[in-house]
Design a protein around this motif. Structure first.
Motif, PDB file in Angstrom:
ATOM      1  N   UNK A 167     -24.878  -9.975  43.097  1.00  0.00           N
ATOM      2  CA  UNK A 167     -26.166 -11.283  42.837  1.00  0.00           C
ATOM      3  C   UNK A 167     -27.110 -11.006  42.025  1.00  0.00           C
ATOM      4  N   UNK A 168     -27.958 -11.995  41.880  1.00  0.00           N
ATOM      5  CA  UNK A 168     -29.282 -11.781  41.172  1.00  0.00           C
ATOM      6  C   UNK A 168     -30.347 -11.396  42.136  1.00  0.00           C
ATOM      7  N   UNK A 169     -30.967 -10.284  42.065  1.00  0.00           N
ATOM      8  CA  UNK A 169     -32.050  -9.883  42.991  1.00  0.00           C
ATOM      9  C   UNK A 169     -33.231 -11.120  42.973  1.00  0.00           C
ATOM     10  N   UNK A 170     -33.975 -11.191  44.238  1.00  0.00           N
ATOM     11  CA  UNK A 170     -34.656 -12.170  44.149  1.00  0.00           C
ATOM     12  C   UNK A 170     -36.086 -11.916  43.676  1.00  0.00           C
ATOM     13  N   UNK A 171     -36.386 -10.459  43.520  1.00  0.00           N
ATOM     14  CA  UNK A 171     -37.556 -10.142  42.831  1.00  0.00           C
ATOM     15  C   UNK A 171     -37.761 -10.069  41.349  1.00  0.00           C
ATOM     16  N   UNK A 172     -36.508  -9.449  40.850  1.00  0.00           N
ATOM     17  CA  UNK A 172     -36.582  -9.349  39.175  1.00  0.00           C
ATOM     18  C   UNK A 172     -35.421  -9.760  38.391  1.00  0.00           C
ATOM     19  N   UNK A 173     -34.545 -10.612  39.182  1.00  0.00           N
ATOM     20  CA  UNK A 173     -33.297 -11.079  38.581  1.00  0.00           C
ATOM     21  C   UNK A 173     -32.213 -10.167  38.115  1.00  0.00           C
ATOM     22  N   UNK A 174     -32.336  -8.771  38.329  1.00  0.00           N
ATOM     23  CA  UNK A 174     -31.405  -7.619  38.005  1.00  0.00           C
ATOM     24  C   UNK A 174     -30.080  -8.213  38.781  1.00  0.00           C
ATOM     25  N   UNK A 175     -29.010  -7.552  38.438  1.00  0.00           N
ATOM     26  CA  UNK A 175     -27.777  -8.278  39.156  1.00  0.00           C
ATOM     27  C   UNK A 175     -27.373  -6.765  39.949  1.00  0.00           C
ATOM     28  N   UNK A 176     -27.247  -6.930  41.406  1.00  0.00           N
ATOM     29  CA  UNK A 176     -26.864  -6.026  42.328  1.00  0.00           C
ATOM     30  C   UNK A 176     -25.456  -6.217  42.661  1.00  0.00           C
ATOM     31  N   UNK A 177     -24.750  -4.890  42.931  1.00  0.00           N
ATOM     32  CA  UNK A 177     -23.464  -5.037  43.434  1.00  0.00           C
ATOM     33  C   UNK A 177     -23.225  -5.362  44.869  1.00  0.00           C
ATOM     34  N   UNK A 178     -22.250  -6.035  44.899  1.00  0.00           N
ATOM     35  CA  UNK A 178     -21.907  -6.483  46.561  1.00  0.00           C
ATOM     36  C   UNK A 178     -20.606  -5.875  46.960  1.00  0.00           C
ATOM     37  N   UNK A 179     -20.217  -6.072  48.137  1.00  0.00           N
ATOM     38  CA  UNK A 179     -18.890  -5.708  48.624  1.00  0.00           C
ATOM     39  C   UNK A 179     -18.748  -6.918  49.847  1.00  0.00           C
ATOM     40  N   UNK A 180     -17.809  -7.763  49.574  1.00  0.00           N
ATOM     41  CA  UNK A 180     -17.618  -8.919  50.211  1.00  0.00           C
ATOM     42  C   UNK A 180     -18.933  -9.701  50.688  1.00  0.00           C
ATOM     43  N   UNK A 181     -19.947  -9.678  49.712  1.00  0.00           N
ATOM     44  CA  UNK A 181     -21.384 -10.290  49.961  1.00  0.00           C
ATOM     45  C   UNK A 181     -22.181  -9.395  50.348  1.00  0.00           C
ATOM     46  N   UNK A 182     -21.926  -8.063  50.826  1.00  0.00           N
ATOM     47  CA  UNK A 182     -23.057  -7.186  51.304  1.00  0.00           C
ATOM     48  C   UNK A 182     -23.714  -6.415  50.130  1.00  0.00           C
ATOM     49  N   UNK A 183     -24.955  -6.469  50.017  1.00  0.00           N
ATOM     50  CA  UNK A 183     -25.560  -5.964  48.798  1.00  0.00           C
ATOM     51  C   UNK A 183     -25.384  -4.376  49.011  1.00  0.00           C
TER      52      UNK A 183
END
Length: 403
Positions: free
Chosen positions: A146-162
């Motif tokens: 996902x794109x993080x809400x604070x800085x737009x960095x990409x955060x890895x998720x597993x089945x939608x869980x950051x």
């Protein structure tokens, strides 16, 4: 993989109350309502690679192993997601530095609510665009970002869980973040929470994930590559070896494999040239001891590079191309009474004609009911899952291969 935040012990003590209030207690700030566009799951494809960082020769001074203070392009160059165990938690996900990865109860689907001071204590697992994600024991379909809400960095998720690391996990495989205030949990391979024997209020612990089940003997072989690890749980403390191709492939260092990652369904064999005891696996296996194949693999059978559907033809002038076959005693490529390998050129007799009910082979070959290629015959191409369908069940006495 996350940014490397360096926080001194003194600073932690001074700011501890504030940090816990921000992200580690029941009184944490209520989940934010992030801008929809900023926190929607990103559709950009991930650069997913089978195996671990070490088995893929990832740079040892970047990604999860980047030194403290490394710039984002270096620190976010690669991420490892490997299923294994840490302390009493099994299974959990660890990164390339053997840090346990966690999930946060206050996050929403494909939404991170850990910002500001929270992400100092719980650094998000971030990846640069185009960065590499090494996976072992993880379903590649579960991995996203996902794109993080604070800085737009990409955060890895597993089945939608950051995913996050914990700043107070100092040594490899530390689990100090497990169960913090009943809202932080080590992540299992599917992104669910490993409760480690604890039960959050109002929650029911999920069943503990087990070693991936072996595939059905009827499964089509689709894999084209595998990485074999000397140690269980895809450990990079030992050595690893890669095997790729179609059909039967020899293992370069036989008899030392304890876990395996693969890109599909394949068949493991205890003997050379796909002979001996065998089993079909579908996906990664963290501990081959669980299926009786620990340190006992000499060859693998991959997919044949095309359709696995058997086609039969009437006898005729078809060119014979196969030079080897595996004759299984049961239907659907199963071996209740074992299997036998046959190879060569021209006519080859079968040692046990009454123990052949299905066949695995690369190419086109001719079956005969009598020795020395006599009697009733039929030309077939590829795998034959049920010889009774063509009138050859337990009646294959010889095979003609390519000359």
């Amino acid at each position: 993989m996350s940014r490397k935040h360096v926080v001194s012990l003194a600073a932690l003590v001074a700011a501890g109350a504030a940090m816990l209030a921000a992200c580690g207690t029941q009184e944490a700030a209520q989940p934010q309502t992030p801008p929809a566009a900023a926190n929607a799951a990103d559709s950009t494809p991930l650069n997913l690679l089978q195996g671990t960082a070490k088995s893929n020769n990832a740079p040892s001074n970047a990604g999860d192993l980047a030194p403290a203070g490394a710039p984002a392009p270096v620190a976010q160059q690669w991420v490892q997601l490997a299923a294994g165990k840490a302390g009493s938690l099994n299974p959990v996900i660890t990164n390339g530095a053997h840090k346990v990865l966690y999930v946060f109860d206050k996050d929403g689907p494909n939404t991170s609510n850990c910002t500001d001071q929270c992400k100092v204590t719980w650094p998000p697992v971030e990846i640069a665009k185009g960065g590499k994600v090494f996976i072992a024991g993880i379903d590649k379909k579960a991995v996203g970002f996902i794109k993080r809400p604070d800085d737009g960095n990409l955060q890895i998720t597993l089945n939608g869980h950051p995913l996050y690391t914990f700043s107070k996990d100092v040594k490899p495989f530390d689990t100090n973040g497990e169960g913090v205030q009943n809202i932080w949990w080590a992540s299992q391979p599917d992104g669910s929470r490993n409760f480690g024997g604890k039960t959050p209020p109002g929650s029911t612990p999920p069943a503990t994930s087990a070693t991936p089940a072996t595939g059905s003997p009827t499964a089509a072989l689709t894999a084209k590559s595998a990485i074999l690890f000397d140690d269980a749980n895809f450990s990079d403390n030992g050595a690893s070896q890669g095997v790729a191709g179609t059909g039967c492939q020899a293992v370069p260092r036989p008899g030392v494999t304890s876990s395996i990652t693969t890109d599909g369904t394949l068949k493991l064999w205890t003997g050379p040239n796909c002979t001996g005891k065998s089993v079909v696996i579908n996906g990664d296996v963290a501990d081959l001891a669980a299926i009786g194949f620990d340190n006992n693999i000499q060859s693998l059978r991959f997919g044949d590079g095309g359709s696995t559907t058997t086609t039969t033809t009437n006898p005729g002038a078809t060119t014979l191309t196969a030079t080897s076959a595996i004759l299984d005693s049961g239907k659907n490529l199963s071996e209740p009474d074992g299997s036998q390998g046959v190879s060569g050129h021209g006519c080859v007799n079968v040692a046990h004609p009454d123990q052949v009910s299905s066949i695995q082979a690369d190419g086109t070959y001719k079956l005969w009911t009598g020795k020395d290629c006599t009697g009733k015959s039929m030309i077939v191409t590829g795998n034959q899952n049920d010889l009774s369908a063509i009138g050859f069940d337990k009646m294959v006495a010889s095979i003609r291969f390519a000359d």
